[in-house]
Design an enzyme around this catalytic site. Structure first.
Site, mmCIF file in Angstrom:
data_model
loop_
_atom_site.group_PDB
_atom_site.id
_atom_site.type_symbol
_atom_site.label_atom_id
_atom_site.label_comp_id
_atom_site.label_asym_id
_atom_site.label_seq_id
_atom_site.Cartn_x
_atom_site.Cartn_y
_atom_site.Cartn_z
ATOM 1 N N LYS A 45 -19.523 15.083 12.404
ATOM 2 C CA LYS A 45 -19.441 14.570 13.787
ATOM 3 C C LYS A 45 -18.114 13.840 14.016
ATOM 4 C CE LYS A 45 -24.433 14.251 14.328
ATOM 5 N NZ LYS A 45 -25.647 13.414 14.520
ATOM 6 N N GLN A 89 -28.092 7.957 13.172
ATOM 7 C CA GLN A 89 -28.362 9.167 12.384
ATOM 8 C C GLN A 89 -29.776 9.126 11.807
ATOM 9 O OE1 GLN A 89 -26.422 11.707 12.437
ATOM 10 N NE2 GLN A 89 -27.607 12.984 11.016
ATOM 11 N N ASP A 112 -27.960 11.394 22.176
ATOM 12 C CA ASP A 112 -28.900 12.231 21.422
ATOM 13 C C ASP A 112 -30.068 12.676 22.291
ATOM 14 O OD1 ASP A 112 -28.805 10.922 18.009
ATOM 15 O OD2 ASP A 112 -28.272 12.892 18.788
HETATM 16 N N1 LIG Z 1 -29.253 11.167 15.396
HETATM 17 C C1 LIG Z 1 -29.481 12.435 15.025
HETATM 18 N N2 LIG Z 1 -29.918 12.709 13.787
HETATM 19 C C2 LIG Z 1 -30.170 14.008 13.435
HETATM 20 C C3 LIG Z 1 -29.914 15.061 14.323
HETATM 21 C C4 LIG Z 1 -29.463 14.728 15.628
HETATM 22 O O1 LIG Z 1 -29.266 15.619 16.506
HETATM 23 N N3 LIG Z 1 -29.258 13.420 15.932
HETATM 24 N N4 LIG Z 1 -30.061 16.389 13.941
HETATM 25 C C5 LIG Z 1 -30.240 16.704 12.514
HETATM 26 C C6 LIG Z 1 -28.965 16.796 11.716
HETATM 27 N N5 LIG Z 1 -27.767 17.187 12.418
HETATM 28 C C7 LIG Z 1 -27.209 16.260 13.258
HETATM 29 O O2 LIG Z 1 -27.206 15.097 12.970
HETATM 30 C C8 LIG Z 1 -26.991 18.304 12.053
HETATM 31 C C9 LIG Z 1 -27.456 19.224 11.123
HETATM 32 C C10 LIG Z 1 -26.620 20.283 10.699
HETATM 33 C C11 LIG Z 1 -25.341 20.400 11.212
HETATM 34 C C12 LIG Z 1 -24.424 21.473 10.767
HETATM 35 O O3 LIG Z 1 -23.297 21.552 11.228
HETATM 36 N N6 LIG Z 1 -24.890 22.290 9.812
HETATM 37 C C13 LIG Z 1 -24.004 23.304 9.238
HETATM 38 C C14 LIG Z 1 -24.067 23.228 7.707
HETATM 39 C C15 LIG Z 1 -23.660 21.830 7.260
HETATM 40 C C16 LIG Z 1 -23.636 21.765 5.709
HETATM 41 O O4 LIG Z 1 -22.728 22.405 5.150
HETATM 42 O O5 LIG Z 1 -24.534 21.133 5.122
HETATM 43 C C17 LIG Z 1 -24.460 24.679 9.718
HETATM 44 O O6 LIG Z 1 -25.703 24.819 9.999
HETATM 45 O O7 LIG Z 1 -23.600 25.570 9.809
HETATM 46 C C18 LIG Z 1 -24.895 19.505 12.148
HETATM 47 C C19 LIG Z 1 -25.704 18.444 12.558
HETATM 48 C C20 LIG Z 1 -31.097 15.633 11.871
HETATM 49 N N7 LIG Z 1 -30.613 14.298 12.181
#
Ligand SMILES: Nc1nc2c(c(=O)[nH]1)N[C@@H](CN(C=O)c1ccc(C(=O)N[C@@H](CCC(=O)O)C(=O)O)cc1)CN2
Ligand code: MG
Length: 285
Positions: A45, A89, A112
């Site tokens: 982020k 988070q 969020d």
């Molecule tokens: N406050 C928040 N917490 C969480 C959220 C949220 O929207 N707000 N969502 C999820 C986690 N999440 C954002 O925080 C999130 C998960 C995955 C990715 C992402 O870019 N994934 C990549 C792989 C990343 C890696 O290499 O591990 C992909 O899927 O290509 C971004 C954000 C729970 N918590």
């Protein structure tokens, strides 16, 4: 890639705002504890903010922090005019009441979209939330950007979490889909899934959704981010979705990959929500 296209659009709008009124959107991120996945997402982020010109402010607190200590930082950011979006988070350490903490975020900075009033407005016909949760918003944006018809279609959401499944179902309904939510207590979910034109899977079960469950031509959005052991990967594990990707690709008309699909869209929507907050605060179009 759609997420990159959206980030480029945001970069241009952030620059236009800065040049026009001298305001740069700001995002504050609070991370409690040191879960490896959460550290990765917060880093992603921060990098994304830097890539589009949004200011980011990060607070890291120890795992054993109290709710009040977290809320103290939320209040500080609520009152900081250089901060237009605040997120905590998730998940928080188990000794905390997540909703109690999230309720402390000023609804006008709740990028969020987790504040009860934002979720309540999302659920109510005739009302609009100030912010829509990023992952569900990213799923719908993908459908829009790929011109997938939602109106009148049968949609199935797998999973009913507050941050993905439930808001995703509400968003699909607002776009006039007929929506079913299947969850851990649903008997024979494949009997429901097989009729779906659109599937959003957010259940956290690696490779659960088989290709044989799918209606030919269905559109599948896989939110799952499930680490599974993989000796060939440098990290010792690889990420897979909820959906058997290879099987699904033989039946569905489109399947989002994991990684590289919904995850980057989640981040892009967070940037979009932060920019929208700054625009609203400063009445800038
Ligand atoms: N406050 C928040 N917490 C969480 C959220 C949220 O929207 N707000 N969502 C999820 C986690 N999440 C954002 O925080 C999130 C998960 C995955 C990715 C992402 O870019 N994934 C990549 C792989 C990343 C890696 O290499 O591990 C992909 O899927 O290509 C971004 C954000 C729970 N918590
Ligand atoms: Mg206010």
């Amino acid at each position: 890639m759609v997420a990159k296209q959206i980030r480029d659009e945001i970069t241009a709008e952030v620059l236009k705002m800065k040049e026009a009124i001298g305001v740069v959107p700001g995002l504050a991120v609070i991370l409690v504890g040191d879960r490896k996945d959460s550290v990765t997402y917060v880093r992603n982020k921060k990098k994304a903010c830097e890539s589009v010109g949004i200011n980011s402010f990060e607070v890291r607190l120890p795992e054993d922090s109290t709710e009040q200590e977290v809320i103290k930082f939320i209040s500080k950011f609520n009152n900081d005019p250089s901060v237009h979006g605040i997120l905590v988070q998730l998940p928080l350490p188990s000794h905390m009441d997540e909703q109690n903490v999230l309720n402390a975020v000023d609804i006008e900075k709740d990028v969020d979209g987790f504040h009860p009033l934002n979720i309540g407005r999302l659920a109510m016909r005739g009302r609009d939330p100030l912010f829509v949760p990023c992952t569900p918003k990213g799923c719908i944006e993908l459908l829009h950007r790929y011109a997938v018809e939602i109106k009148g279609k049968r949609a199935v959401v797998i999973g009913r979490s507050n941050i993905v499944g439930m808001p995703a179902a509400l968003l699909l309904q607002r776009e006039d889909a007929t929506v079913s939510i299947v969850h851990s207590r649903t008997k024979n979910p494949e009997e429901i899934i097989k009729h779906a034109d659109i599937i959003i899977s957010a259940v956290g079960q690696p490779n659960m959704v088989r290709g044989s469950w799918l209606k030919p031509g269905a559109v599948v959005i896989d939110v799952g981010i499930n680490p599974v052991e993989d000796a060939n990967s440098p990290r010792g594990y690889k990420l897979v979705g909820d959906v058997c990707y290879e099987e699904a690709c033989k039946v569905a008309s489109a399947v989002t990959p994991v990684p590289g699909g919904v995850g980057p869209m989640t981040i892009a929507m967070l940037l979009s929500n932060t920019l929208s907050s700054a625009k609203r605060t400063h009445n800038f179009q």
